[in-house]
Design an enzyme around this catalytic site. Structure first.
Site, short mmCIF file in Angstrom:
data_model
loop_
_atom_site.label_atom_id
_atom_site.label_comp_id
_atom_site.label_asym_id
_atom_site.label_seq_id
_atom_site.Cartn_x
_atom_site.Cartn_y
_atom_site.Cartn_z
N ARG A 187 0.84 -1.08 -0.07
CA ARG A 187 -0.09 0.26 0.22
C ARG A 187 0.78 1.33 0.05
O ARG A 187 0.44 2.11 -0.63
CB ARG A 187 -0.82 0.09 1.29
CG ARG A 187 -1.74 1.37 1.34
CD ARG A 187 -3.06 1.41 2.18
NE ARG A 187 -3.09 0.43 3.37
CZ ARG A 187 -2.67 0.66 4.44
NH1 ARG A 187 -1.89 1.85 4.54
NH2 ARG A 187 -2.80 -0.18 5.30
N TYR A 220 -14.56 16.35 -17.31
CA TYR A 220 -14.95 14.99 -17.30
C TYR A 220 -16.18 15.03 -16.33
O TYR A 220 -16.08 15.22 -15.08
CB TYR A 220 -13.80 14.05 -16.90
CG TYR A 220 -14.21 12.69 -16.79
CD1 TYR A 220 -14.35 12.03 -17.93
CD2 TYR A 220 -14.19 11.95 -15.57
CE1 TYR A 220 -14.59 10.69 -17.73
CE2 TYR A 220 -14.38 10.72 -15.43
CZ TYR A 220 -14.59 10.01 -16.31
OH TYR A 220 -14.88 8.72 -16.45
N LYS A 235 -6.34 5.65 -20.00
CA LYS A 235 -6.51 6.40 -21.46
C LYS A 235 -5.10 6.19 -22.07
O LYS A 235 -4.78 4.87 -22.21
CB LYS A 235 -6.99 7.70 -21.45
CG LYS A 235 -8.26 7.92 -20.20
CD LYS A 235 -9.47 7.08 -20.48
CE LYS A 235 -10.40 7.29 -19.40
NZ LYS A 235 -10.88 8.47 -18.83
C1 LIG Z 1 -11.55 9.07 -17.74
C2 LIG Z 1 -11.22 10.27 -17.17
C3 LIG Z 1 -11.04 10.51 -15.92
C4 LIG Z 1 -11.22 9.25 -14.96
O1 LIG Z 1 -10.34 8.50 -14.84
P1 LIG Z 1 -10.57 6.83 -14.56
O2 LIG Z 1 -9.46 6.26 -14.81
O3 LIG Z 1 -11.87 6.37 -15.24
O4 LIG Z 1 -11.04 7.02 -13.07
C5 LIG Z 1 -10.38 11.78 -15.45
N1 LIG Z 1 -10.47 12.63 -16.61
C6 LIG Z 1 -10.58 12.32 -17.59
C7 LIG Z 1 -10.34 13.94 -18.47
C8 LIG Z 1 -10.90 11.42 -18.05
O5 LIG Z 1 -11.22 11.23 -19.45
#
Ligand SMILES: *Cc1c(COP(=O)(O)O)cnc(C)c1O
Length: 397
Positions: A59, A111, A207
């Site tokens: 952790r 987002y 992403k």
């Molecule tokens: C997807 C996304 C998030 C959140 O990320 P997760 O990995 O899904 O928790 C935050 N900001 C943007 C711009 C995103 O596209």
């Protein structure tokens, strides 16, 4: 033994220098493995009383995660990067930096998950915010005595508004505020907000960094030691650190960050030009197009335009037919991976954004968002030809 380079000092960012090693002796690879090992362990044995290997409990620290953190810090020119179990976990941890009664200013086009966090969780914890279009509005009139931070994305999701990071950072600092930039949309390959004056950079590692639609992760990257120390404390205490295996997957994803983005951007340009010529398409929003209002700022502060593209069609029925007919392209949430995804922001990513905010930002039931992948360019254009033809047939018939 691979090159002994400290990732944080490495400048070979565009070759995704995963060969860089942490200077810490205890996690140097002694066998010359080209792929960094996955230290799939919860805990670490002590050599003796008061003798730690530097690792006590996953952790708090894990070598695989630390290797990833060093690589991401290197990519963003940050002193430290902290890897979280998701982008949202990173943002939630950053919000823990603030105290009861603090106020912040956010861009009105963010987002949807971030807006939900601010409304439902941060708010309950005594934080309030004011939202404005920060690509155009001045922050000075919005600042209160208790304002601590400004939070933006650029380009924004899904409307692609572009904010001048350097200008905003300067203004924020004059007013005694920190600037937080969610850099998910461009990735560190195309934009480095810390270099432009931002104090905290956020990524959804799910992403472009991960890049294969196969894992969830997130990052907070910082230069300031005080912020870093607080964030590390929040991180070890609340326990949303990224698992060793997911850390490894994102490390693997980063090895192809540059080639993936080069191809995805090439595809995005081709699709933008294709869509512009289609009679059912009423608007194409891609910051790489010269007519985009943020084009000049993008050219100044980023090294590319990315692979995110939003377009609007002439009726909600047509939008729904597109979604019903995609085959090569997936009708799915998320972005930044090898496969092209199409989303319908109004019912998906932005379902929890208040209706008045949606309307103000121009997000309606004719708007579709594309995350362009690395498929063959012609395959993607063929897919659009077929999808548009089928949608047209259905609506006429
Ligand atoms: C997807 C996304 C998030 C959140 O990320 P997760 O990995 O899904 O928790 C935050 N900001 C943007 C711009 C995103 O596209």
């Amino acid at each position: 033994m691979s090159a002994d380079v400290d990732c944080r000092q490495s400048k070979k960012k565009y070759s995704a220098d995963t060969k860089c090693q942490l200077s810490d002796e205890s996690i140097k690879d002694i066998w010359g493995a080209v792929s960094y090992p996955i230290y799939q362990t919860a805990t670490f044995a002590h050599r003796g009383l008061g003798e730690s290997t530097g690792y006590d409990y996953t952790r708090m620290q894990n070598p695989t995660r630390q290797q990833l953190e060093a690589v991401v810090a290197g990519l963003e020119n940050g002193k430290d990067a902290i890897a979280f179990a998701s982008g949202m976990a990173a943002i939630a941890a950053v919000m823990e930096l603030f105290s009861l009664g603090d106020h912040f200013i956010i861009d009105s086009d963010l987002y949807g998950g971030s807006v939900r966090l601010f409304n439902e969780i941060s708010n309950k914890n005594g934080l309030t915010y004011t939202s404005a279009n920060l690509s155009s509005d001045d922050i000075a009139p919005l600042v209160r005595e208790n304002t601590k931070a400004v939070y933006i994305e650029t380009p924004t999701n899904p409307m692609m508004n572009v904010t001048d990071i350097e200008k905003l950072a300067k203004k924020a600092h004059e007013l005694g505020l920190i600037l937080i930039v969610d850099n998910t949309f461009l990735s560190p390959y195309y934009q480095n907000p810390l270099d432009l004056g931002a104090d905290i950079v956020i990524h959804s590692g799910t992403k472009f960094l991960g890049g294969h639609h196969d894992t969830i992760g997130g990052f907070a990257v910082v230069n300031d030691e005080k912020i870093d120390e607080k964030l590390r404390y929040i991180y070890k205490t609340t326990g949303a650190g990224l698992s060793p295996f997911d850390s490894w997957l994102i490390l693997r994803g980063i090895r192809t960050l540059a080639v993936r983005l080069n191809k995805a951007q090439e595809n995005a340009f081709a699709i933008a030009e294709y869509l512009k010529k289609n009679k059912h398409v009423t608007k194409v929003i891609y910051p790489g197009l010269k007519e985009h209002p943020g084009y000049e700022i993008m050219k100044k502060q980023a090294t590319g335009f990315g692979a995110m593209l939003t377009f609007e069609v002439d009726s909600p029925e047509f939008a729904k037919e597109i979604l019903a007919n995609v085959r090569l392209i997936y009708f799915a949430e998320s972005l930044g991976g090898t496969e092209t995804l199409i989303t319908y922001p109004i019912t998906q990513t932005h379902a929890d954004v208040p209706a008045d905010v949606l309307a103000k930002n121009g997000i309606n039931d004719r708007v579709l968002r594309l995350s362009v992948g690395i498929e063959g360019t012609e395959d993607l254009i063929d897919e659009f030809e077929r999808v548009f033809a089928e949608a047209e047939k259905k609506i006429k018939g």
